[in-house]
Scaffold this motif. Structure first.
Motif, mmCIF file in Angstrom:
data_model
loop_
_atom_site.group_PDB
_atom_site.id
_atom_site.type_symbol
_atom_site.label_atom_id
_atom_site.label_comp_id
_atom_site.label_asym_id
_atom_site.label_seq_id
_atom_site.Cartn_x
_atom_site.Cartn_y
_atom_site.Cartn_z
ATOM 1 N N GLN A 1 4.879 1.078 -9.077
ATOM 2 C CA GLN A 1 3.939 0.062 -9.572
ATOM 3 C C GLN A 1 3.822 -1.106 -8.594
ATOM 4 O OE1 GLN A 1 2.255 1.821 -11.658
ATOM 5 N NE2 GLN A 1 2.098 0.248 -13.227
ATOM 6 N N THR B 1 2.151 0.227 -5.122
ATOM 7 C CA THR B 1 0.709 0.500 -5.192
ATOM 8 C C THR B 1 -0.058 -0.776 -5.541
ATOM 9 O OG1 THR B 1 0.949 1.215 -7.506
ATOM 10 C CG2 THR B 1 0.909 2.939 -5.829
ATOM 11 N N GLY B 2 0.540 -1.628 -6.376
ATOM 12 C CA GLY B 2 -0.121 -2.883 -6.725
ATOM 13 C C GLY B 2 -0.305 -3.782 -5.510
ATOM 14 N N ASN C 1 -2.899 -2.204 -3.145
ATOM 15 C CA ASN C 1 -4.259 -2.331 -3.676
ATOM 16 C C ASN C 1 -4.784 -3.764 -3.534
ATOM 17 O OD1 ASN C 1 -6.346 -0.781 -5.349
ATOM 18 N ND2 ASN C 1 -6.120 -2.682 -6.483
ATOM 19 N N PHE D 1 -6.167 4.940 -8.281
ATOM 20 C CA PHE D 1 -5.249 3.818 -8.459
ATOM 21 C C PHE D 1 -5.270 3.320 -9.894
ATOM 22 C CE2 PHE D 1 -4.730 -0.771 -8.883
ATOM 23 C CZ PHE D 1 -3.408 -0.893 -8.522
ATOM 24 N N ARG D 2 -6.471 3.124 -10.420
ATOM 25 C CA ARG D 2 -6.593 2.507 -11.733
ATOM 26 C C ARG D 2 -5.933 3.365 -12.815
ATOM 27 N NH1 ARG D 2 -11.411 0.636 -15.154
ATOM 28 N NH2 ARG D 2 -12.529 2.389 -14.285
ATOM 29 N N HIS E 1 -1.950 3.584 -12.009
ATOM 30 C CA HIS E 1 -1.262 2.297 -12.200
ATOM 31 C C HIS E 1 -1.189 1.977 -13.700
ATOM 32 C CE1 HIS E 1 0.302 -1.309 -10.199
ATOM 33 N NE2 HIS E 1 -0.399 -2.084 -11.018
ATOM 34 N N TYR E 2 -2.232 2.331 -14.424
ATOM 35 C CA TYR E 2 -2.267 2.085 -15.872
ATOM 36 C C TYR E 2 -1.285 3.006 -16.598
ATOM 37 C CZ TYR E 2 -4.096 1.755 -20.643
ATOM 38 O OH TYR E 2 -4.218 1.575 -21.987
#
Lengths: 386, 136
Positions: free
Chosen positions: A121, A124-125, A128, A140-141, A144-145
């Motif tokens: 998390q 990648t956060g 991004n 990603f969305r 990540h969610y």
């Protein structure tokens, strides 16, 4: 090379007393990231069961800025937390231990999930937020969610397993050694208090170094923020006209905005037509999902004026289409509550100047309390059901 | 185990399972394989690379530096190291685009070098002061 054994790690700093204290703040950071992430997800749902509020206008700016800044602060916290418990990675269990083996095995699995999801998390956060997409296949969305739920679930399991240790550690003095590993007897180069203070300091530096992306008065301090906050009209650009492939269509003097009601094209408004309508000015932020935000002074036509003139009924969702030929946000839904809001404009000017091509010339959407990706640029058409 | 722990644990399993279900149902196999690879890499990068580097640095530092320098070096490493890890995406400027000058528009490398020098200077000053004190 020998496989390490927990007894090789002798520092008294690697203790539940330190882990629990850092863990509390890491838990608060993760909880904040999770909740603000849910808000962001809610804001981006095309037709949520409960409508996303239009006020306060700065709401999404606040929650998403908090999301990214808290994620940055979590990096030092996670690294120190993992450092304090690292020896436990090498603990061995007697394979003949029976039920205990199963319990330990399950706990190990939950820890592996927690560490994997947490590092994933944050990595990648951070990537991004810097518009770096080193992954090829996954979205990603979506990921990540989904992994946010996995991380929070594993965190709750971890707290449940460790609750007694956490309580004991937090209830006792930081230098208490009751729950320490037997081999953790060396004083270490610094005191536990000094290590904790330094960890808070590191999290503080991480916050100050990045928060200027969304807090204007910290801009000069935030030397590691992805943006300075500069840009045409004082607003940075997320996607340029060239990247969106609209350089020619957006600059076309024959451009006109199509207003479609119930499947019929009711009007085609060129730039001159739009400028002839009553003009309004609002101060609204562009708040990007990547965490940066900037306040702009936008002028243009109220979207509700244009829709009403075309014979549309108020309160309907509006399908907004951009000149972009591709991209996930080429077509977005503007919920009825936003379309009816007097602050929602078809903006033609930013800071008293016509919109630059990169800001969405000839005409873009700006609405209060919306993620930047939904503030559609280079508008082509608005569609409403009759 | 107390009731609170059972409730927390079960809630955790449910929340985590919902996340796993989201991940598994919203992407195809190729995407899932990449996610799995990334998750495994996340653990490996921390447990081997990051943790290993810190263990190595500690062993080297303990032998190479005089005793009064250990404390400032440790504290310096915590701040400098974690902020450096956080800054990897901007330091590499991997997302920079020629068509967007408002993105990644700060001198990150120079800033990081300054942060590094500042940390070294702070360690140096604190180390010297502490050495003097020990001698005195």
């Amino acid at each position: 090379m020998r496989v390490p054994h927990p007894d090789h790690f002798t520092s008294r700093l690697r203790s539940p007393a330190v882990a629990a204290r850092v863990g509390v703040w890491l838990g608060i950071s993760f909880g904040t990231c999770f909740l603000t992430g849910l808000v962001s997800h809610w804001a981006q749902l095309p037709s949520p069961a409960i409508g996303f509020p239009t006020s306060p206008a700065w709401g999404y700016r606040f929650t998403q800025g908090l999301h990214v800044v808290t994620g940055c602060a979590a990096v030092p916290l996670l690294l120190v937390k993992l450092w304090t418990v690292y020896p436990r990675l090498f603990e061995r269990v007697d394979p003949r231990a029976g039920r205990r083996l199963v319990a330990v095995g399950l706990e190990r699995v939950s820890i592996a999930v927690l560490v994997a999801a947490s590092v994933f998390q944050l990595a990648t956060g951070l990537a991004n937020a810097a518009q770096w997409y080193p992954w090829r296949e996954f979205s990603f969305r979506t990921t990540h969610y989904a992994l946010a739920w996995v991380a929070i679930g594993a965190l709750l399991v971890h707290v449940a397993v460790k609750l007694e240790v956490i309580r004991a550690a937090l209830g006792a003095d930081v230098d208490d050694t009751t729950d320490d590993r037997e081999s953790a007897v060396e004083p270490g180069p610094v005191s536990r208090r000094a290590l904790l203070r330094t960890t808070w300091a590191a999290a503080g530096v991480a916050v100050l170094a990045t928060a200027g992306g969304t807090v204007p008065w910290l801009r000069r301090v935030s030397v590691l923020a992805v943006r300075t906050g500069e840009g045409p009209g004082g607003v940075p650009i997320n996607k340029s006209a060239a990247a969106a492939g609209v350089t020619a269509t957006a600059a076309d003097p024959g451009w006109a905005l199509e207003v479609v009601v119930g499947g019929d094209v009711r009007s085609r408004l060129g730039l001159t037509d739009l400028r002839a309508l009553p003009q309004h000015t609002v101060d609204l932020p562009i708040a990007c999902v990547e965490g940066w935000s900037a306040q702009g002074r936008w002028s243009g036509v109220r979207i509700s004026d244009v829709l009403t003139a075309a014979g549309a009924t108020g309160g309907r969702d509006v399908l907004v289409t951009s000149l972009q030929q591709s991209g996930a946000f080429r077509r977005t839904v503007l919920p009825g509550a936003f379309a009816d809001d007097d602050r929602t404009l078809l903006a033609l000017d930013l800071a008293g100047e016509p919109l630059s091509l990169d800001h969405g010339h000839p005409c873009r959407l700006v609405a209060p309390n919306r993620p930047g990706v939904l503030q559609t640029k280079w508008l082509a058409s608005l569609e409403v059901d009759a | 185990m107390s009731a609170v722990r059972w409730v927390l644990g079960c809630l955790g399993v449910l929340v985590g399972a919902y996340g796993a279900w989201l991940a598994l149902t919203r992407q195809d196999l190729v995407q899932l394989a990449e996610v799995a690879l990334w998750l495994a890499a996340a653990v490996a990068v921390h447990d081997v690379l990051v943790a290993g580097t810190v263990v190595g640095a500690t062993l080297v530092g303990r032998r190479a530096l005089p005793r009064p320098w250990h404390a400032p070096a440790t504290l310096g490493l915590v701040v400098w190291g974690s902020v450096s890890v956080m800054a990897v995406p901007v330091l590499g400027r991997f997302g920079a685009r020629t068509d967007n000058p408002t993105l990644l528009d700060r001198p990150y490398l120079a800033t990081w070098l300054a942060l590094t020098l500042l940390t070294l200077a702070a360690i140096g000053v604190a180390g010297l002061v502490r050495s003097r004190r020990t001698e005195a």
